[in-house]
Motif scaffolding. Structure first.
Motif, PDB file in Angstrom:
ATOM      1  N   MET A  70       6.101   5.392  -6.070  1.00  0.00           N
ATOM      2  CA  MET A  70       4.870   5.996  -6.027  1.00  0.00           C
ATOM      3  C   MET A  70       3.982   4.820  -7.161  1.00  0.00           C
ATOM      4  N   GLN A  71       4.672   4.387  -7.835  1.00  0.00           N
ATOM      5  CA  GLN A  71       3.963   3.228  -8.690  1.00  0.00           C
ATOM      6  C   GLN A  71       3.527   2.235  -7.713  1.00  0.00           C
ATOM      7  N   THR A  72       4.308   1.756  -6.883  1.00  0.00           N
ATOM      8  CA  THR A  72       3.591   0.710  -5.827  1.00  0.00           C
ATOM      9  C   THR A  72       2.680   1.287  -4.884  1.00  0.00           C
ATOM     10  N   LEU A  73       2.681   2.577  -4.710  1.00  0.00           N
ATOM     11  CA  LEU A  73       1.783   3.018  -3.816  1.00  0.00           C
ATOM     12  C   LEU A  73       0.318   3.160  -4.463  1.00  0.00           C
ATOM     13  N   LEU A  74       0.531   3.655  -5.883  1.00  0.00           N
ATOM     14  CA  LEU A  74      -0.651   3.638  -6.729  1.00  0.00           C
ATOM     15  C   LEU A  74      -1.267   2.205  -6.836  1.00  0.00           C
ATOM     16  N   LYS A  75      -0.354   1.187  -7.145  1.00  0.00           N
ATOM     17  CA  LYS A  75      -0.867  -0.170  -7.222  1.00  0.00           C
ATOM     18  C   LYS A  75      -1.726  -0.566  -5.740  1.00  0.00           C
ATOM     19  N   LEU A  76      -0.973  -0.055  -4.585  1.00  0.00           N
ATOM     20  CA  LEU A  76      -1.585  -0.496  -3.249  1.00  0.00           C
ATOM     21  C   LEU A  76      -3.097   0.054  -3.135  1.00  0.00           C
ATOM     22  N   PHE A  77      -3.215   1.383  -3.587  1.00  0.00           N
ATOM     23  CA  PHE A  77      -4.344   2.325  -3.961  1.00  0.00           C
ATOM     24  C   PHE A  77      -5.509   1.595  -4.507  1.00  0.00           C
ATOM     25  N   MET A  78      -5.079   0.809  -5.745  1.00  0.00           N
ATOM     26  CA  MET A  78      -5.933   0.121  -6.738  1.00  0.00           C
ATOM     27  C   MET A  78      -6.315  -1.250  -5.873  1.00  0.00           C
ATOM     28  N   VAL A  79      -5.451  -1.894  -5.100  1.00  0.00           N
ATOM     29  CA  VAL A  79      -5.836  -3.052  -4.541  1.00  0.00           C
ATOM     30  C   VAL A  79      -6.675  -2.739  -3.498  1.00  0.00           C
ATOM     31  N   ASP A  80      -6.362  -1.923  -2.315  1.00  0.00           N
ATOM     32  CA  ASP A  80      -7.267  -1.519  -1.220  1.00  0.00           C
ATOM     33  C   ASP A  80      -7.137  -0.166  -1.101  1.00  0.00           C
ATOM     34  N   ARG A  81      -7.852   0.798  -1.498  1.00  0.00           N
ATOM     35  CA  ARG A  81      -7.396   2.096  -1.166  1.00  0.00           C
ATOM     36  C   ARG A  81      -7.703   2.503   0.242  1.00  0.00           C
ATOM     37  N   SER A  82      -8.601   1.743   1.209  1.00  0.00           N
ATOM     38  CA  SER A  82      -8.663   1.979   2.475  1.00  0.00           C
ATOM     39  C   SER A  82      -7.696   1.421   3.401  1.00  0.00           C
ATOM     40  N   TYR A  83      -6.611   0.644   2.808  1.00  0.00           N
ATOM     41  CA  TYR A  83      -5.716  -0.147   3.775  1.00  0.00           C
ATOM     42  C   TYR A  83      -4.946   0.809   4.607  1.00  0.00           C
ATOM     43  N   GLY A  84      -5.069   0.384   6.031  1.00  0.00           N
ATOM     44  CA  GLY A  84      -4.537   1.240   6.932  1.00  0.00           C
ATOM     45  C   GLY A  84      -4.927   2.587   7.118  1.00  0.00           C
ATOM     46  N   GLU A  85      -6.107   2.783   6.985  1.00  0.00           N
ATOM     47  CA  GLU A  85      -6.863   4.093   7.101  1.00  0.00           C
ATOM     48  C   GLU A  85      -6.220   5.130   5.724  1.00  0.00           C
TER      49      GLU A  85
END
Length: 287
Positions: free
Chosen positions: A238-253
């Motif tokens: 979940m921490q990793t996914l939150l970071k991904l959300f911060m980097v690019d929340r629209s990544y992969g739709e």
């Protein structure tokens, strides 16, 4: 094993209900053809009789035809349900009920399910590395009670954990929706999802190498979350996914947000505080 569903009359009541209740619990359904709630409940009871085949008897009494029985038991409203055990009424329910209410009322009197004991033995054997013994025991459990979908979920999980992913996927696809929507079924569906995530990105070494080069590599971050879930590190995932959300929340739709929500649903029952914490973190980032 076939479900036991019988129509009861004044003539056969003693044999069908009282005598049979010495061996198995008997759920008596007092109904009438004109009764709407009766018509709604009947299919539910018949399904329960199939699900618990061999463990209780469903006895139906048409109060329009069996007026003497209805009067003898002072049936004032329908549907009325009575559970007989050892020749005595042990439970009474009135009005339309959920399937879980009938199951809960029957539970103390049900004949033990032989497939459950075999399931436990199979899981013990699997933990000890006795794979062939475990699958054999699950085969016996499936024969003992073909309606116990937990047996098939156990086999799916064993296929998955032993690396037989195609067999696991095929078996899971064949299971009824009831099995797939159970906590065990949802957990297995999630495992397949995270396996797919990892397979599309590469090994953990490849993921780590990519992140060492670019810590904001979205595909590698998403792959890392899958790897962490598969290796039982949900909070790090979940921490990793939150970071991904911060980097690019629209990544992969919106994959980061969608996957987080799926993890929340998966963990909600066993880890409600953890889910609440990370759900709040996601909401703070969103707004």
């Amino acid at each position: 094993m076939q479900p036991m569903i019988i129509d009861v009359t004044q003539e056969n009541f003693e044999q069908m209900v009282l005598q049979n209740s010495m061996h198995l619990p008997v759920l008596v359904d007092f109904w009438a053809p004109w009764c709407g709630p009766c018509k709604q409940t009947m299919p539910m009871l018949e399904k329960l009789a199939h699900d618990l085949a061999g463990r209780f008897i469903l006895a139906k009494i048409n109060t329009e035809e069996e007026t003497q029985l209805a009067e003898a038991f002072q049936i004032r409203s329908i549907p009325t349900f009575k559970i007989y055990h050892q020749g005595e009424v042990v439970e009474t329910l009135q009005g339309a009920q959920a399937s879980s209410a009938f199951r809960d009322a029957l539970e103390p009197y049900l004949k033990p399910d032989p497939s459950e004991e075999l399931r436990l033995q199979a899981n013990d054997a699997f933990v000890q590395g006795q794979y062939d013994q475990a699958t054999q025991l699950l085969g016996e459990a499936a024969k003992a009670n073909p309606n116990n979908f937990r047996v098939h979920l156990d086999l799916t999980k064993m296929y998955f954990q032993s690396g037989h992913l195609e067999e696991a996927q095929n078996l899971l696809n064949k299971l009824p929706d009831e099995a797939k929507q159970s906590p065990e079924g949802k957990s297995l569906l999630a495992l397949f999802k995270f396996t797919q995530i990892v397979s599309e990105v590469g090994s953990i070494e490849e993921i780590q190498a990519r992140l060492a080069t670019d810590q904001n590599d979205c595909e590698a971050l998403y792959g890392l979350s899958g790897y962490l879930m598969l290796n039982n590190h949900p909070e790090k995932a979940m921490q990793t996914l939150l970071k991904l959300f911060m980097v690019d929340r629209s990544y992969g739709e919106n994959l980061a947000q969608k996957t987080l929500v799926e993890i929340f649903e998966l963990l909600q029952e066993d880890h409600p505080d953890l889910v609440k914490n990370y759900r709040r973190k996601l909401q703070n980032l969103m707004f």
